[in-house]
Write a protein that holds these residues in place. Sequence first.
Motif, mmCIF file in Angstrom:
data_model
loop_
_atom_site.group_PDB
_atom_site.id
_atom_site.type_symbol
_atom_site.label_atom_id
_atom_site.label_comp_id
_atom_site.label_asym_id
_atom_site.label_seq_id
_atom_site.Cartn_x
_atom_site.Cartn_y
_atom_site.Cartn_z
ATOM 1 N N UNK A 449 -7.574 -91.077 -49.519
ATOM 2 C CA UNK A 449 -6.322 -91.227 -50.270
ATOM 3 C C UNK A 449 -6.621 -91.345 -51.749
ATOM 4 N N UNK A 450 -5.615 -91.088 -52.545
ATOM 5 C CA UNK A 450 -5.767 -91.262 -53.986
ATOM 6 C C UNK A 450 -4.400 -91.510 -54.609
ATOM 7 N N UNK A 451 -4.441 -92.138 -55.781
ATOM 8 C CA UNK A 451 -3.201 -92.327 -56.523
ATOM 9 C C UNK A 451 -2.845 -91.000 -57.176
ATOM 10 N N UNK A 452 -1.574 -90.707 -57.273
ATOM 11 C CA UNK A 452 -1.154 -89.459 -57.917
ATOM 12 C C UNK A 452 -1.098 -88.336 -56.910
ATOM 13 N N UNK A 457 4.509 -89.983 -59.861
ATOM 14 C CA UNK A 457 4.791 -91.227 -59.158
ATOM 15 C C UNK A 457 4.437 -91.217 -57.693
ATOM 16 N N UNK A 458 3.563 -90.306 -57.274
ATOM 17 C CA UNK A 458 3.269 -90.229 -55.847
ATOM 18 C C UNK A 458 1.828 -90.654 -55.557
ATOM 19 N N UNK A 459 1.540 -90.774 -54.287
ATOM 20 C CA UNK A 459 0.164 -90.961 -53.840
ATOM 21 C C UNK A 459 -0.145 -89.789 -52.906
ATOM 22 N N UNK A 460 -1.432 -89.553 -52.699
ATOM 23 C CA UNK A 460 -1.801 -88.441 -51.832
ATOM 24 C C UNK A 460 -2.731 -88.943 -50.738
ATOM 25 N N UNK A 461 -2.476 -88.504 -49.524
ATOM 26 C CA UNK A 461 -3.343 -88.884 -48.406
ATOM 27 C C UNK A 461 -3.819 -87.620 -47.683
ATOM 28 N N UNK A 462 -4.999 -87.717 -47.086
ATOM 29 C CA UNK A 462 -5.562 -86.613 -46.332
ATOM 30 C C UNK A 462 -5.805 -87.068 -44.902
ATOM 31 N N UNK A 463 -5.820 -86.125 -43.994
ATOM 32 C CA UNK A 463 -6.143 -86.453 -42.616
ATOM 33 C C UNK A 463 -5.690 -85.344 -41.692
ATOM 34 N N UNK A 464 -5.834 -85.605 -40.410
ATOM 35 C CA UNK A 464 -5.375 -84.626 -39.431
ATOM 36 C C UNK A 464 -4.168 -85.196 -38.708
ATOM 37 N N UNK A 465 -3.177 -84.366 -38.501
ATOM 38 C CA UNK A 465 -2.022 -84.823 -37.727
ATOM 39 C C UNK A 465 -2.435 -84.824 -36.258
ATOM 40 N N UNK A 516 -2.157 -99.297 -54.643
ATOM 41 C CA UNK A 516 -3.220 -100.316 -54.533
ATOM 42 C C UNK A 516 -3.564 -100.615 -53.073
ATOM 43 N N UNK A 517 -2.626 -100.362 -52.186
ATOM 44 C CA UNK A 517 -2.862 -100.761 -50.788
ATOM 45 C C UNK A 517 -3.354 -99.624 -49.909
ATOM 46 N N UNK A 518 -3.572 -98.476 -50.503
ATOM 47 C CA UNK A 518 -3.999 -97.336 -49.693
ATOM 48 C C UNK A 518 -5.437 -97.514 -49.238
#
Length: 581
Positions: A449-452, A457-465, A516-518
Amino acid sequence: MSRHRAVRNLTRDDFDDDFDDDYDARLVQAMLELREIVGDDFDDAELEETLLYYDYSVVKAVRWLLDGVDPDAEPAPKPKAAAPAQKKPAAAAAAAAAAASTAQAQSKNLNKGNAPGTSSPAKSAATTPKKGSGNNSKKNAGSSSSGATTVQAPLNVMQELTAGVKDMRVAAAANSAAASGATTPEPAAPAVSKKRVDIAAEYAQRAAHLNLVMVGHVDAGKSTLTGHLLYQAGVVDDRQMRAYHRDAAKAGKGSFSYAWVMDQNEQERARGVTIDVGVTHLTTPSGRKVTFLDAPGHRDFVPNMIGGAAQADVAVLVVDATPGQVEMGLSEGQTREHLLLVKSLGIPRIVVAVNKMDHPMVNWSRAHFERVRTLLASFMAGIGYNVESHVVFVPTSALAGENLTQRLPHGHVARAWYADQPCLLDVLDTLPIPTRPILKPLRMLVTDSTKGGMASGSVTVWGRIEQGSTQIGDSVMLMPLGQDATVRHIEVKDEAVKWAAAGDHVMVSLAGPDPQQLSAGLVLCARDAPVPVTNRVEAKILVFEPKVPITMGYPVILHQGTLNEPAKNPRVLTKGLDRAR
Ligand SMILES: Nc1nc2c(ncn2[C@@H]2O[C@H](COP(=O)(O)OP(=O)(O)OP(=O)(O)O)[C@@H](O)[C@H]2O)c(=O)[nH]1
């Protein structure tokens, strides 16, 4: 946007003194974000009204506008006012606006002397938003088992333990939230909107997709094989490849140039070992999409390998055919460890690339190939693989690029025993595609994950569904944080898409969560069916070759995707001897 503009019945002039530039800035920002998500189907007044009603929450406004669901709705005995407008009659809009006015005033402690009957913000169950929600609600309530604290059903294999571990991790973090009263959220009424993509229908039209993890002992040739395959398939062009050859040679690592396609970071290149799982994609001749997860072979990076393998449908085991190497990999090496892990993660099929067939000590000899096949087949059968039906052996030379995307040509030394037989890509093109649970509630395990992100104003997350699907505008939730979010941008294989479904490796930009909580290990869930929270997991564990007895207090590490956590108070409930199948 005008500062004093009337919003239907809600007029800022009513409490103008208390609005300040900060509020204007928030509203403008929220309007921009909301517009980006909902598109042009709503006018400014509707967006503004909804945002005021929901105290500037873009997530909630999207929920209302796109899904027709009031996110603050509670099963109150007497509705006090309507939720804000979703193309609704003027009277209801007026009520909502009045309520919004009240909510806004309260949120700013304006104490303007509210009219009787509107003294509480209108956040109770207001309107029944959309047809069909009742049925779905019941369905989802059943499937989400909200509030569960124990995983009851004994699970069959360690793969299931991994699934259970997700809940455990979720619970671990949720415990602190629970101290402040947070629990597994109740399922909200699900959404049906005419603007939503019919993912099931689109999925049926989409090309088949297979996720492969490349595993095997260090230096067996996993990265070289993946890199060369990508080059031959045209994913890496000539110019790029020449640059890899040149740079690798300059660094004195000429034999690693194909591996450099996969091993991109400096440390990997300097050490000549894979550290992080590299992810790449290609399209096969039949049109199916294949994702490659190039896992590290070195023993120090086994947790990374597990993270990669946990996301795969099929494992490609790369083994070094030179004399003594398979024996070594199977006695104490990572060939053995990776096979055990792949089996325990529930990966049902293995393609074995018997690699380095070009090596002078092997020289494409059938005897070497058969020796490797016999040794591996015996080990795999011993840990429960049906070798006949679920394991395929292919001779390859990753370095020379032989039998990767093209069958062995006429005149090749191995044609005497491997003429017109499948090359590696042929095999990948014919593997069965697993059935994906796309109709279940969304579960995506966050691996990074990362901020932005792609929107402000977003955050970005990676992974597999893992199951279910998601699309832009969806209301989702990060568990165990219990944080609401809205999906603002989705990428699959580096391309922006409107939706993604089970089996896809995705990058998702979200509006709403606290950056901050990601952390890795969070689960992105459907808002109306979040993953249950628990701090106990009961599982049936598959144990391979235990060297010491497993007793009370035996230290256990739980792996969930890229997350590794020691289990607290592991207890053995029952013991039994049950051969792996
Ligand atoms: N002769 C020969 N050498 C190969 C072949 N495949 C890989 N190699 C060499 O083996 C070495 C290791 O290759 P890598 O691709 O980095 O091996 P790996 O399995 O990805 O290594 P890790 O990811 O660090 O576990 C390099 O020097 C390669 O050139 C092959 O088919 N034939």
